[in-house]
Design a protein around this motif. Sequence first.
Motif, short mmCIF file in Angstrom:
data_model
loop_
_atom_site.label_atom_id
_atom_site.label_comp_id
_atom_site.label_asym_id
_atom_site.label_seq_id
_atom_site.Cartn_x
_atom_site.Cartn_y
_atom_site.Cartn_z
N GLY A 1 0.82 -1.21 0.00
CA GLY A 1 0.00 0.00 0.00
C GLY A 1 0.86 1.26 0.00
N HIS A 2 0.53 2.19 -0.88
CA HIS A 2 1.07 3.57 -0.95
C HIS A 2 2.30 3.76 -1.85
CE1 HIS A 2 -2.09 4.34 1.77
NE2 HIS A 2 -1.57 3.58 2.72
N CYS A 3 3.50 3.34 -1.41
CA CYS A 3 4.70 3.45 -2.29
C CYS A 3 4.84 4.85 -2.88
CB CYS A 3 4.61 2.43 -3.43
SG CYS A 3 4.52 0.73 -2.86
N ILE A 4 4.79 5.85 -2.00
CA ILE A 4 4.80 7.23 -2.48
C ILE A 4 6.21 7.81 -2.59
CG2 ILE A 4 4.04 9.60 -1.95
CD1 ILE A 4 1.65 8.35 -0.50
N HIS A 5 7.03 7.55 -1.58
CA HIS A 5 8.31 8.26 -1.50
C HIS A 5 9.50 7.35 -1.79
CE1 HIS A 5 5.91 11.47 0.27
NE2 HIS A 5 5.43 10.60 1.14
N GLN A 6 9.30 6.35 -2.61
CA GLN A 6 10.39 5.40 -2.86
C GLN A 6 11.48 5.98 -3.76
OE1 GLN A 6 7.64 2.25 -4.18
NE2 GLN A 6 8.77 0.89 -2.83
N SER B 1 10.01 -3.64 -9.13
CA SER B 1 9.83 -4.10 -10.50
C SER B 1 10.47 -5.47 -10.71
CB SER B 1 10.42 -3.04 -11.43
OG SER B 1 10.51 -3.55 -12.72
N GLU B 2 11.73 -5.61 -10.29
CA GLU B 2 12.43 -6.90 -10.46
C GLU B 2 11.69 -8.05 -9.80
OE1 GLU B 2 16.81 -4.82 -10.14
OE2 GLU B 2 16.21 -6.24 -8.58
N SER B 3 11.08 -7.74 -8.65
CA SER B 3 10.44 -8.81 -7.88
C SER B 3 8.97 -9.00 -8.26
CB SER B 3 10.54 -8.49 -6.39
OG SER B 3 9.87 -7.27 -6.11
N ASP B 4 8.46 -8.18 -9.22
CA ASP B 4 7.07 -8.28 -9.66
C ASP B 4 6.08 -7.92 -8.55
OD1 ASP B 4 7.00 -8.80 -12.33
OD2 ASP B 4 7.21 -10.97 -12.10
N SER B 5 6.54 -7.17 -7.56
CA SER B 5 5.66 -6.74 -6.47
C SER B 5 4.67 -5.70 -6.98
CB SER B 5 6.49 -6.13 -5.35
OG SER B 5 7.43 -7.06 -4.85
N VAL B 6 3.59 -5.52 -6.26
CA VAL B 6 2.52 -4.61 -6.68
C VAL B 6 2.48 -3.38 -5.77
CG1 VAL B 6 0.04 -4.36 -7.08
CG2 VAL B 6 1.17 -6.56 -7.54
N ALA B 7 2.52 -2.19 -6.37
CA ALA B 7 2.34 -0.94 -5.63
C ALA B 7 0.86 -0.58 -5.68
CB ALA B 7 3.16 0.17 -6.28
N VAL B 8 0.27 -0.31 -4.53
CA VAL B 8 -1.17 -0.01 -4.49
C VAL B 8 -1.38 1.48 -4.20
CG1 VAL B 8 -3.39 -0.68 -3.54
CG2 VAL B 8 -1.54 -2.36 -3.61
N PHE B 9 -1.96 2.13 -5.18
CA PHE B 9 -2.22 3.57 -5.16
C PHE B 9 -3.54 3.81 -4.41
CE2 PHE B 9 -3.44 7.12 -8.47
CZ PHE B 9 -3.20 8.12 -7.53
N CYS B 10 -3.49 4.63 -3.35
CA CYS B 10 -4.67 4.89 -2.52
C CYS B 10 -4.91 6.40 -2.46
CB CYS B 10 -4.45 4.33 -1.11
SG CYS B 10 -4.01 2.58 -1.06
N ALA C 1 -1.89 -1.24 -8.57
CA ALA C 1 -3.33 -1.40 -8.39
C ALA C 1 -3.85 -0.09 -7.82
CB ALA C 1 -3.60 -2.54 -7.41
N ILE C 2 -5.17 0.03 -7.72
CA ILE C 2 -5.75 1.23 -7.11
C ILE C 2 -6.78 0.79 -6.06
CG2 ILE C 2 -7.53 1.56 -8.90
CD1 ILE C 2 -6.89 4.65 -8.60
N ALA C 3 -6.89 1.57 -4.98
CA ALA C 3 -7.70 1.11 -3.85
C ALA C 3 -8.21 2.28 -3.02
CB ALA C 3 -6.85 0.18 -2.98
N ASP D 1 -11.51 9.15 -9.47
CA ASP D 1 -11.53 10.60 -9.67
C ASP D 1 -10.37 11.26 -8.93
OD1 ASP D 1 -12.64 13.17 -10.39
OD2 ASP D 1 -13.45 13.33 -8.36
N GLU D 2 -10.19 10.91 -7.66
CA GLU D 2 -9.09 11.50 -6.89
C GLU D 2 -7.74 11.04 -7.46
OE1 GLU D 2 -9.81 13.53 -3.61
OE2 GLU D 2 -11.26 13.76 -5.21
N GLY D 3 -7.70 9.81 -7.94
CA GLY D 3 -6.47 9.30 -8.55
C GLY D 3 -6.11 10.11 -9.78
#
Length: 436
Positions: A268-273, A282-291, A318-320, A336-338
């Motif tokens: 969840g979030h991944c804003i300030h990476q 990316s290498e690990s195919d992990s998912v960043a979830v945009f909230c 993903a988005i959530a 909309d907020e996204g």
Amino acid sequence: MSATLFRGRLLWFDHEPEGAEDISAYNYVEDGGLAVEFGRIAWSGPWAQLPAKWQKVEPVDHRPHLIVPGFIDCHIHFPQGQVVGSYAGSLLEWLNNYTFIEEQKYAEPAHAGRMAGAFLDMLAAYGTTTALVYGSVHRQSVDALLGEALQRDMRMIAGKVMMDRNAPEPLTDTAQSGYDDTKALIADWHGKGRVEVAISPRFALTSTDAQMEAAGTLVREHPDCLMQTHLSENHAEIAAVAELFPWSKDYTDIYDHFGLLGRKSMFGHCIHQSEREIARMSESDSVAVFCPTSNLFLGSGLFSLNKMRSANPHVRHAIATDIGGGTSWSMLRTLDEGYKVLNLQGERYHPLRSFYQATLGNAAAIGMEDRIGKLAAGYEADFIVLDAKSNPAMALRSETISTLSEELFLMQTLGDDRTVAATIVSGVTAHQLPKR
Ligand SMILES: [Zn+2]
């Protein structure tokens, strides 16, 4: 068993639209039919081509509304339905002053049970048919939620949060009990009907090294379970986490170190990476979830899709809603907020891209794109009926709308729960507004 038939305009995606004009990405049927048998879509296509064996069945007629796959929410907190809109400045204040108080109530099975019904009713009312859910620390919160979801035959994934430090005593487990309770939940629920269990260390701030280690062990022992946690949401959080794990290169490295990155991992979030962190995602195919509604409400920061995608155009996301840091249960409000968050940074989601993301895109993020997120034959019959004229402002604006993309963008920009005329779960109407 006889089939149930639905009639209306149909829209679903086959892949991510490359751009605003990518008509190869979706299927649109102006006068369409859906035949549902045993909770699955048996047939979908133009009404005029309805197979003979169903021609005597009276359809549920949703014309002129648009039928799309049910929305999928990839990050939401079950025990936070009564936290939404708490007046707090930022993440850590919000957690300590409101959320960690509220979540203590979920130790009580009667409260968790009542809230489970309310939570799933709310999702249905907002058109969300699948969600990836954080419970409270108490395993009984997940028992209550998944029990209710199983009864309703909803596709739900949930886990008890593991947290063994930096929280009030009634909200903490231990490395061992967090492991044991998650294990027991997996044994009791995972793969039963349409419910699954997610391994859910809340975030690095509330887990000791021993608990992170235990979470890594669970991930190795249950490779078919999703893992969910929070990552890089807020500057104060990032600083606190860095102090707790002084050996780490950065926040992402902590999860990496304990074996928590991977295809089934939802962050969840991944804003300030940093670039390094995004490259590891990316290498690990992990998912960043945009909230987006949560990030704006708590002032956490702006998620950038371009930044994520500069490392790899196919980096998974993903988005959530992130209820209750998020301020709306609605995936329409979330889109909309996204859109606004991205637009502030010179980035945009085309409306086709938005609706792809909230349906098949999010299904792919949780690895369920073969079961949910399309209106194709063989898919689970979870879909929603959207009414683009569902409030007076939308009806007025509709007068000047002529394309599908414009209609989608209108619903995303002005829509809410009133836009969801009906929600069909496993082929059965679970929610329906009175006809206008
Ligand atoms: Zn969250």
